[in-house]
Motif scaffolding. Structure first.
Motif, PDB file in Angstrom:
ATOM      1  N   MET A  20       0.704  -1.243  -0.058  1.00 58.56           N
ATOM      2  CA  MET A  20      -0.037  -0.087  -0.024  1.00 58.56           C
ATOM      3  C   MET A  20       0.930   1.410   0.161  1.00 58.56           C
ATOM      4  N   ALA A  21       2.006   1.159   1.009  1.00 57.74           N
ATOM      5  CA  ALA A  21       2.842   2.531   0.731  1.00 57.74           C
ATOM      6  C   ALA A  21       3.360   2.767  -0.364  1.00 57.74           C
ATOM      7  N   MET A  22       3.959   1.502  -1.058  1.00 59.63           N
ATOM      8  CA  MET A  22       4.682   1.900  -2.055  1.00 59.63           C
ATOM      9  C   MET A  22       4.014   2.392  -3.370  1.00 59.63           C
ATOM     10  N   LYS A  23       2.554   1.678  -3.524  1.00 60.89           N
ATOM     11  CA  LYS A  23       1.564   2.195  -4.299  1.00 60.89           C
ATOM     12  C   LYS A  23       1.303   3.538  -4.370  1.00 60.89           C
ATOM     13  N   SER A  24       1.239   4.170  -3.235  1.00 63.48           N
ATOM     14  CA  SER A  24       0.992   5.604  -3.016  1.00 63.48           C
ATOM     15  C   SER A  24       2.215   6.364  -3.437  1.00 63.48           C
ATOM     16  N   LEU A  25       3.287   5.929  -2.841  1.00 54.96           N
ATOM     17  CA  LEU A  25       4.419   6.495  -3.202  1.00 54.96           C
ATOM     18  C   LEU A  25       4.740   6.600  -4.945  1.00 54.96           C
ATOM     19  N   PHE A  26       4.404   5.615  -5.475  1.00 57.32           N
ATOM     20  CA  PHE A  26       4.710   5.483  -6.843  1.00 57.32           C
ATOM     21  C   PHE A  26       3.611   6.469  -7.414  1.00 57.32           C
TER      22      PHE A  26
END
Lengths: 235, 235
Positions: free
Chosen positions: B176-182
């Motif tokens: 979830m965190a990395m999806k948002s960061l991307f």
């Protein structure tokens, strides 16, 4: 300029240099939030224990004992692991023994630091102000969940990195990533974190009010610090 | 719906279940990018080695040998760890032995997976298409940097999670965190990653062109897969 970095799990802390640094231990849901709330409401000192039996023994020394297993207050304990409970009355004059798993591990693995602070959203500004008065590098030590990255501790890390950007350089990849994540999601933390695995676990236990406190900024103007022997006090 | 999760370091992979899953190993700067580039330009198979001596011995079996230490091609080796080098001619008919530290470790620690793929931006779409044809959960295994979280591998993880959102649920906090960061940084990857610690190290070695390839989407329409005995081939 001073430096700031993030460690996402106690299982990775051996990769970081702690000496000379301020380490901020974070376990947002709910250990460090509970600690900060307790210290703000009169609790004079907190001792933390990984196992419940060592914690229970502190009752004979006059400590209140607090702890949960699987989301329920441990039998015979005075309190659970809920920040809300500590808002209900004035605990002045009391000492507290707490058992938490992730939070205690993160504190015990931070002992080489120059100073250990207890990080939570309700005392974010007070913690920032204290850090900016020191001339030290900062390491944010996320307690995580059973060794894994977790969203709420990481987002707090992003908030702290962002708030300290005028004094602390984030050349560390984890710090940069979390700062950017907080810039994107910080204005809607509760909505974003409601998807987090730990928030889902907590919702199942019916403690929405606890989550509200865990995600509210600047309720308390105190700093939680760990002193020798792993005793937490407010400063 | 299938699941997708992210592991940020080989030092945390023991916390994840690998059986039955597709594990995508990622070491953007530059091991997995080099592997994918090599397979796209004729290299028939790649074997990876953690130590340079075992790698060097493959020369006697007719393998080209590739590897760097401290950013320089190892003495007596045919190639470094540069994707650009593999674009310069057609390597059809050649086999390659490569030594990398972080990438090799991540592959060897993924052996319990049902399938191991090699992830890189230049073959992102091909990898997505392949994954969507299988009925399996996905774990993205970031090689990291000496055990720590790194920005480029994590951002690739975010790209993959985002691209698979129609078929794979990201209930995992890291995903979830990395999806948002991307979502926030994906449109300006090069600028964002230029701050990353590893990109800075690479800039010091004067390999900006390598970085360009490492961050370019969909140059190659192949999937890199690890077969028994840690042999990489394209499919």
């Amino acid at each position: 300029m001073r430096q700031i970095e993030v460690c996402f799990s106690p299982e990775l802390i051996h990769l970081h240099e702690l000496q000379g640094k301020i380490v901020v231990v974070v376990d947002i849901f709910r250990a460090t939030t509970t600690m900060v709330t307790a210290l703000s409401n009169g609790i004079e000192e907190i001792r933390t224990f990984a196992d419940k039996e060592s914690c229970r023994e502190m009752q004979s020394q006059g400590y209140l004992v607090a702890g949960e297993r699987n989301g329920k207050t441990i039998e015979g304990f005075d309190l659970g692991n809920s920040p809300v409970a500590f808002l209900k009355k004035d605990y002045s004059g009391n000492k507290l023994a707490m058992t938490t798993t992730n939070g205690t591990l993160a504190i015990s693995k931070s002992q080489e630091a120059d100073e250990i602070l207890i990080g939570a959203f309700p005392n974010l500004s007070a913690t920032i102000q204290y850090i900016q008065q020191q001339d030290k590098d900062v390491l944010i030590h996320c307690a995580g969940w059973k060794g894994k990255f977790n969203l709420e501790d990481s987002l707090y890390a992003g908030a702290l990195v962002k708030s300290l950007e005028s004094t602390h350089l984030s050349e560390d990849d984890g710090a940069m990533a979390m700062k950017s994540l907080f810039e994107k999601e910080g204005h809607q933390m509760k909505q974003f974190l409601s998807q987090a695995s730990h928030a889902k676990r907590l919702q199942n236990h019916g403690i929405e009010h606890d989550i509200d406190i865990c995600l509210t900024l600047d309720l308390f103007n105190i700093v939680g610090k760990v002193f020798k022997g792993q005793i937490l006090k407010k400063i």
